[in-house]
Structure formats: structure tokens, C-alpha cells
Design a protein around this motif. Structure first.
Motif, short mmCIF file in Angstrom:
data_model
loop_
_atom_site.label_atom_id
_atom_site.label_comp_id
_atom_site.label_asym_id
_atom_site.label_seq_id
_atom_site.Cartn_x
_atom_site.Cartn_y
_atom_site.Cartn_z
N PRO A 93 2.05 4.48 7.47
CA PRO A 93 0.72 4.76 6.93
C PRO A 93 -0.09 3.48 6.74
O PRO A 93 -1.30 3.51 6.69
N TYR A 94 0.61 2.37 6.61
CA TYR A 94 -0.10 1.10 6.38
C TYR A 94 -0.35 0.44 7.72
O TYR A 94 0.40 0.62 8.67
N GLY A 95 -1.44 -0.30 7.80
CA GLY A 95 -1.75 -1.02 9.03
C GLY A 95 -0.81 -2.20 9.19
O GLY A 95 -0.36 -2.78 8.22
N ASN A 146 0.80 -1.23 0.00
CA ASN A 146 0.00 0.00 0.00
C ASN A 146 0.83 1.28 0.00
O ASN A 146 0.53 2.22 0.73
N GLU A 147 1.88 1.28 -0.80
CA GLU A 147 2.65 2.51 -0.95
C GLU A 147 1.95 3.40 -1.98
O GLU A 147 1.25 2.90 -2.87
N PRO A 148 2.13 4.72 -1.89
CA PRO A 148 1.48 5.59 -2.88
C PRO A 148 1.97 5.28 -4.30
O PRO A 148 3.17 5.16 -4.55
N TRP A 170 7.02 -5.69 10.39
CA TRP A 170 8.05 -4.66 10.21
C TRP A 170 9.05 -4.77 11.36
O TRP A 170 8.68 -5.02 12.49
N GLY A 171 10.33 -4.52 11.06
CA GLY A 171 11.33 -4.34 12.12
C GLY A 171 12.14 -5.58 12.45
O GLY A 171 11.70 -6.71 12.28
N GLY A 172 13.36 -5.32 12.96
CA GLY A 172 14.19 -6.39 13.50
C GLY A 172 15.13 -7.06 12.52
O GLY A 172 16.24 -7.45 12.87
N GLU A 173 14.69 -7.16 11.25
CA GLU A 173 15.51 -7.89 10.28
C GLU A 173 16.80 -7.15 9.97
O GLU A 173 17.80 -7.76 9.60
N ASN A 174 16.80 -5.82 10.16
CA ASN A 174 17.99 -5.04 9.81
C ASN A 174 19.15 -5.29 10.77
O ASN A 174 20.28 -5.53 10.35
C1 UD2 Z 1 13.54 0.88 7.96
C2 UD2 Z 1 14.05 0.41 6.63
C3 UD2 Z 1 13.14 -0.67 6.12
C4 UD2 Z 1 13.16 -1.83 7.09
C5 UD2 Z 1 12.76 -1.32 8.46
C6 UD2 Z 1 12.91 -2.35 9.54
C7 UD2 Z 1 15.45 2.01 5.43
C8 UD2 Z 1 15.50 3.30 4.74
N1 UD2 Z 1 14.22 1.55 5.75
O1 UD2 Z 1 12.21 1.39 8.03
O2 UD2 Z 1 13.53 -1.11 4.85
O3 UD2 Z 1 14.41 -2.45 7.10
O4 UD2 Z 1 13.56 -0.25 8.86
O5 UD2 Z 1 12.10 -3.44 9.36
O6 UD2 Z 1 16.47 1.41 5.66
N2 UD2 Z 1 6.48 -3.29 3.56
C9 UD2 Z 1 5.95 -4.48 3.07
N3 UD2 Z 1 5.13 -5.20 3.88
C10 UD2 Z 1 4.82 -4.81 5.16
C11 UD2 Z 1 5.39 -3.62 5.64
C12 UD2 Z 1 6.22 -2.88 4.81
O7 UD2 Z 1 6.20 -4.86 1.93
O8 UD2 Z 1 4.07 -5.52 5.82
C13 UD2 Z 1 7.37 -2.51 2.68
C14 UD2 Z 1 7.04 -1.04 2.58
O9 UD2 Z 1 6.07 -0.80 1.62
C15 UD2 Z 1 8.40 -0.44 2.24
C16 UD2 Z 1 9.37 -1.39 2.93
O10 UD2 Z 1 8.65 -2.56 3.25
O11 UD2 Z 1 8.65 -0.41 0.87
C17 UD2 Z 1 9.97 -0.78 4.20
O12 UD2 Z 1 8.96 -0.29 5.06
P1 UD2 Z 1 9.02 1.21 5.64
O13 UD2 Z 1 9.41 2.14 4.57
O14 UD2 Z 1 7.75 1.46 6.34
O15 UD2 Z 1 10.19 1.07 6.67
P2 UD2 Z 1 11.16 2.27 7.19
O16 UD2 Z 1 11.78 2.95 6.04
O17 UD2 Z 1 10.41 3.06 8.16
#
Ligand code: UD2
Ligand code: MN
Length: 623
Positions: A406-408, A146-148, A371-375
Motif C-alpha cells: 500500500p505504501y509507495g 505509513n502503516e494503518p 523492500w526485499g532481499g534482506e530475508n
Molecule cells: C516480507 C516480510 C518483511 C520483509 C519482506 C522482504 C514477513 C511476514 N514479512 O514481506 O518483513 O522481510 O518480506 O523485504 O516475514 N517498511 C518500512 N519501510 C519501507 C517499507 C516497509 O519500514 O520502506 C516496513 C513496513 O511498514 C512493515 C515492514 O517494513 O512493517 C515489512 O514490510 P511489508 O509488511 O510490506 O513486507 P511483507 O510482509 O510483504
């Protein structure tokens, strides 16, 4: 036929002949009806299919119309070069509205060209770098939920345009072969010599089960009709799996020599790929990161201050990624401003890695959801298991940092906490305790799940300890149990209250006192560092005071003590623990005290023998 059937039934069912006859008749009747109905359904199905085909055409036409309308909205020149874009009046208001909802000014994004150019922000020395003529090929993997729509397309366009063979910086890089004198063109082995792209094998879009309609048929139609053929693939995941597993899905599909991951709200700078590919070629166990520039969510300003300075990755024991300045030792080791620079961790979204090495080193923990932790997991794993994490300064990519998701995310899921616990259990050894100090609820929690297979991986790869990582990769990291004279709770002798940060997270918020927790908890976990700071992991206690002309500390008034990001230079952040049990602020000579009221701010005052100025530290060399 009929008679034989009747006989057969009679034999089997041992019924009187007449009944059998009726049963058989009824049976044939049923079969007849079913046959007729089936034929009818078939005919109707055919009609339906035909209808679907025409409506398919209809929807293609509808997508085309919608895309033409989108294109008509674009304001030529808006945001061109990466400058800040502004709208006025009603448009401005709608833009601000969309930003409140989506954390990005999507209304504005829809009006900026999808393929806008960016000013070249690279360090000037980057333009003189000579890369190998033959480099590994790249699969660029973009994941999204759900990205723009327009933001995703801008990401795709920036990747496409930055890899075009007809770019001037590629033309300059064509070379004359020594010996034969032939002019050689750039390309990767096995590439179609007529391909307009250099090094870019494919772009893989992984749709993590988005629900926004424009990311479905319309996006596919756009890709099919507007972007180069055979370059872009879209994988549609049937379930929402979270970003870790979405990246895994893309990686499984990829065929390039190198995997390059990006978030779907990025803009790659020109020639960002070659520096990354060159480094993975020279050092296959290097996981490489571009400099991540900030694209402002409100106006799409691509902001770069000084091309020579950038930051690398750190972390907190709470499990968060942080940005840190390049350590002095590293500035010396790397040799030049544009040489690959070791980074203790990475942000996670933007990096490239040799594809074979990605799988060899354990790809990702596929049990990480959301989201999170994998980095941090990947960062620690790469370093501990023999690889390196490096920022390659000649590669720059902009990223829109958002102030909220912005996404749930799946309800009540706390994926960041759970994923970080999984990471800590596998990679941090005894230091995992420092994470659980912040999250006691996750200690041994069934939510965290089983990590055996990741421990087996660690065993198999014979990875080093977290202690090794701290000592060798990130010696600057303040480790509350290592670099300290004393740590734990600081208990006031008179009141029995403990120093407490009171969960005030803002910069320069006052340090206070509060009833001591039975167990050590993060807000009361303070340390007196070996260098003489009174601090928690990131912030140091600091006193602001003035001196009189005579050089005396101004007055006897008590002053608040503020928690400010540690700068490492001591000065107003310097404390000593006197044999009396007093904590003295070195520059002012004042002593830490409390009024004995729970929840009040701690202060400093003239040192005098009062139990309100005496502190006992849980663990210190003196106890
Ligand atoms: C950071 C990282 C992100 C990820 C996260 C930790 C950068 C710039 N961004 O947060 O890549 O490593 O830390 O987990 O290093 N997305 C999905 N499915 C989901 C949720 C997200 O495909 O369920 C996609 C989302 O559309 C985006 C990407 O994952 O393209 C990263 O998500 P983010 O931009 O919300 O994460 P960010 O930049 O806050
Ligand atoms: Mn992002």
C-alpha cells in the motif's frame, strides 16, 4: 573613541580623513540599525515561542480529542478471540473500499479493539513446557512506513499484553526454589522487581519517515497516555531508508539481550516471547522464528488450521521466499512436534536473535534499500556462517499478509531485484548464475553497487559455500543443474522451436513452444530430473488423461500438457527420454509433440516416428 577609529580606518585604507569620517559615521549608523532590528526580532521570537507553547498544548488537546473519538468508534466484542469480524451495509462498503486502497480493511480495523484477545492456538504440549526462571531480556523492534494507525497500535498492545507479569500463564510458571523453599518470581537479571513486565525490556517503534499525520503526534500522544510508561520508544527517521536500514536503526538503539523484530501489522499470541528467548539462551547462534499465522486482511480472522502442522522457509532461484512443508528428515531429527525445527530460510519480518550475535554475524547489508532481499541474505548468511535458523513452534504470531504494497516505494527502484543481486553476489557462488538467468539485466550492473565489504565479512567469518548449504541445509531443493539428467532448452527437431512456459505463471497452465532464445532464459530453462520429471524450478509437466475399460489410453486424441506444482510422487508427472529422442509420458505411454506453430501449446499423442516428436536437450548425458 570615534577619533581613534577614524585614524585606524585611515591608516588601513589610506583614504583622506574626511571620507573616512563619513565612512565611520555610516558604519555606526548601520550597526545601530542592525542592533535595533535584532532586538525587535528577539522580542518577536519570544512572542512566537510563547504562542508555540500554547498551540503545543492545543495540539495535545486535539490529539486527546481525536483519540477519544477513535475510542468511541470501537465496537465492543468485534473480532474478539480472533474470530472474523463483519460489518454490514454502508460500513461494509466503506470497509471494502479501504481494503482496495490499502490492502487491509482499515475501516474495520479502526472498529476492532486495539487490545482484543486471541484464542490460544498453541500446540497443547506447549502449556506443559517449563522454561528457565531467568531468561534473557528482549527488545521488540517494530518498523513502519505509513502503516494503518489502528493496526500498528494493535501490534503494540499484543506485545505489551503478552509480556505482562499478571498473565495466568506466567503465574503458573513461578516456581519454588529447591533447597530454600522460597517462591521465586520470573524476571530477567537486573530487572526492577516491581516491573509489571517479564522479559520485555522495551518496545522500539521505528518510524521510517511516514507521511501519515496520525502516525506522528497522535501516535506519540497515544503511547504517552495509554500505554505503560517507560516501555515504548519511538525513533523517527529523518529520511525514508527502507525496511533493512529501519531495522538496523532500531537494533542500534536496543538494549535488550535479544532483538525480536516484528512487522507492524502483527498480533502476538500469548507467551510468544519465552520460547524464543529460551532457545536463544540454550543456543546463542540460533536465529529463531515464531510460527507465522495468517490474519486475514479483509476481516481480521486469526486463522490456524492444525496447531501441529506448520511450514518452514524455502526459496526460488529468482530470489523469492516460499513456504515448504517440514522435510521428513527434519521431522525425525527434531524429535517432537514442538521442538525447534530447522528452516532453510525465513520470511524475514518476524524473528529473534541474540543481540551480540546479530552484530557479530553481520547484522544486515546496510546498502539494501526499500523492500526485499534482506530475508534470504540473512538466511543464507546465518547457515553458511555457522548459525542455525529455527522455527520455534510454541511461539506463534499472526501477520496480516497483504496482496500489494500500500505504501509507495522509490520510483523505478526495483529494490527487490537489486538487493537480491547483492545477496547472490556475496553468498551464492556459482549458483548466482541461476538468479541472473531470471535477471540478465542485473548481471554486472552498476545499479547493484559494491559488495566488497560483505565479501570481506564472509571471509572473516570463514563461512561455508552455497554448495555446502544446498547439500546440508536444504537437500530437498531442486537444483536445475544438479539433480538432472538433462537441462537447458528442449529443441524440437522438426520445427526448431523450444519448449517454453510462455510466462504463464498460474497453476496448471499449459506448456507451449516458442522460438528458441539465443541465450538460455528462464522460460525455456527446463530440466529432465534424475527422478524423471519434466520441469522447471517449481512446476512439473503433467498429463491428464483417462483410460478405457480395456485399460488403454482413451483414444488417440492429443492432450495438453500442464505445468503443475511438483509433488515429488511421480505418477502423472513422470517422463522418460527415449534413445530415439522422444519424451515419453510414462503412465500414459504418450509422447510429447508440437504442431510446429510458435506460441501454441505442446501436446502428447501416440508415439510414432515423426520429427515433431523428437527433442534435443541443450545439456544432457546423451549429447
Ligand atoms: C516480507 C516480510 C518483511 C520483509 C519482506 C522482504 C514477513 C511476514 N514479512 O514481506 O518483513 O522481510 O518480506 O523485504 O516475514 N517498511 C518500512 N519501510 C519501507 C517499507 C516497509 O519500514 O520502506 C516496513 C513496513 O511498514 C512493515 C515492514 O517494513 O512493517 C515489512 O514490510 P511489508 O509488511 O510490506 O513486507 P511483507 O510482509 O510483504
Ligand atoms: Mn508484513
Amino acid at each position: 573613541g570615534m577619533r581613534r577609529t577614524v585614524k585606524f580606518i585611515k591608516q588601513k585604507m589610506k583614504l583622506p580623513v574626511r571620507k573616512c569620517y563619513h565612512a565611520a559615521k555610516a558604519g555606526f549608523f548601520v550597526i545601530l540599525v542592525v542592533t535595533i532590528l535584532t532586538l525587535f526580532e528577539h522580542w518577536r521570537g519570544g512572542k512566537r515561542a510563547a504562542r508555540a507553547m500554547t498551540s503545543g498544548l492545543d495540539s495535545e488537546a486535539a490529539y486527546e480529542k481525536a483519540i477519544l473519538e477513535d475510542e468511541a468508534r470501537i465496537i465492543p466484542g468485534l473480532g474478539e478471540g480472533g474470530v472474523a469480524a463483519h460489518l454490514t451495509g454502508e460500513a461494509q462498503r466503506l470497509g471494502e473500499e479501504s481494503e482496495k486502497q490499502l490492502a487491509i480493511n482499515v475501516y474495520l480495523s479502526d472498529r476492532i479493539a486495539y487490545n482484543r484477545t486471541l484464542q490460544d492456538h498453541r500446540h497443547p504440549a506447549c502449556k506443559r513446557v517449563v522454561y528457565d526462571a531467568e531468561l534473557p531480556s528482549a527488545s521488540v523492534i517494530l518498523i513502519f512506513h505509513n502503516e494503518p494507525y489502528s493496526v500498528v497500535l494493535r501490534t503494540v498492545w499484543s506485545v505489551v499484553n503478552s509480556a505482562r507479569r499478571d498473565n495466568p500463564w506466567f503465574r503458573r510458571a513461578n516456581y519454588v526454589e529447591r533447597g530454600t523453599g522460597r517462591t521465586m518470581t520470573l524476571g530477567y537479571p537486573g530487572q526492577d522487581p516491581n516491573s509489571p513486565f517479564v522479559y520485555l525490556k522495551e518496545i522500539i517503534l521505528v518510524d521510517d519517515n511516514s507521511t501519515l499525520p496520525e502516525l506522528k503526534g497522535k501516535l506519540s500522544h497515544y503511547v504517552k497516555t495509554r500505554l505503560p510508561p517507560d516501555l515504548i520508544r519511538i525513533i523517527r527517521l529523518p529520511d525514508r531508508v527502507g525496511l533493512t536500514r529501519a531495522r538496523l536503526a532500531g537494533a542500534r538503539f536496543a538494549a535488550g539481550d535479544v532483538l525480536a523484530f516484528l512487522d507492524s501489522h502483527c498480533e502476538a499470541q500469548q507467551d510468544w516471547l519465552r520460547p524464543l528467548l529460551q532457545r536463544t539462551k540454550d543456543s546463542p547462534h540460533a536465529v529463531v522464528i515464531p510460527i507465522i499465522d495468517v490474519i486475514e486482511a479483509s476481516n481480521f480472522y486469526y486463522s490456524v488450521q492444525d496447531p501441529a502442522t506448520f511450514q518452514v522457509g524455502g526459496f526460488t532461484f529468482m530470489g523469492h521466499f516460499t513456504w515448504i512443508d517440514v522435510p521428513e528428515r527434519e521431522k525425525k531429527r527434531r524429535g517432537s512436534d514442538i521442538a525447534p525445527t530447522w528452516s532453510p530460510t525465513m520470511a524475514g519480518g518476524l524473528f529473534a536473535i541474540n543481540r551480540a550475535y546479530y552484530w557479530e554475524i553481520g547484522a544486515y547489508d546496510e546498502q539494501m534499500a526499500g523492500w526485499g532481499g534482506e530475508n534470504l541474505e540473512m538466511s543464507f548468511r546465518v547457515w553458511q556462517c555457522g548459525g542455525t535458523l529455527e522455527t520455534v513452534p510454541c511461539s506463534r504470531v499472526g501477520h496480516v499478509f497483504r496482496s500489494f504494497h500500500p505504501y509507495g516505494l522509490p520510483a523505478h527502484s526495483d529494490t527487490h531485484g537489486i538487493n537480491t543481486a547483492r545477496m547472490a553476489d556475496v553468498w551464492m557462488d556459482e549458483y548466482a548464475e541461476l538468479f541472473y538467468l531470471h535477471r540478465p539485466d542485473l548481471r554486472e550492473s552498476p545499479k547493484v553497487g559494491d559488495v566488497t565489504h560483505r565479501r570481506v565479512l564472509r571471509e572473516k567469518l570463514q563461512c561455508k559455500s552455497f554448495q555446502w548449504y544446498l547439500d546440508n541445509v536444504y537437500p530437498e531443493k531442486f537444483v536445475p543443474v544438479r539433480d538432472v539428467f538433462g537441462y537447458g532448452r528442449f529443441v524440437n527437431n522438426a520445427s526448431g522451436l523450444c519448449l517454453d512456459t510462455l510466462q504463464r505463471d498460474a497453476e496448471a497452465s499449459p506448456l507451449g513452444v516458442y522460438g528458441c532464445h539465443k541465450r538460455l532464459e528462464a522460460t525455456q530453462y527446463l530440466a529432465l530430473s534424475l527422478r524423471g520429471e519434466l520441469r522447471d524450478e517449481e512446476k512439473c509437466a503433467e498429463v491428464q488423461y483417462t483410460r478405457t475399460k480395456a485399460g488403454d489410453v482413451d483414444g488417440d486424441e492429443s492432450r495438453r500438457v500442464l505445468m503443475v506444482t511438483c509433488h515429488g510422487k511421480l505418477h502423472e508427472q513422470n517422463w522418460r527420454y527415449l534413445p530415439s529422442g522422444q519424451l515419453q509420458h510414462v503412465e500414459s505411454g504418450l509422447c510429447l509433440r508440437t504442431t510446429g506453430v510458435s506460441g501454441s501449446d505442446a501436446t502428447v499423442a501416440r508415439c510414432r516416428s515423426s520429427p515433431l516428436q523428437l527433442w534435443t536437450i541443450d545439456y544432457s548425458e546423451r549429447n
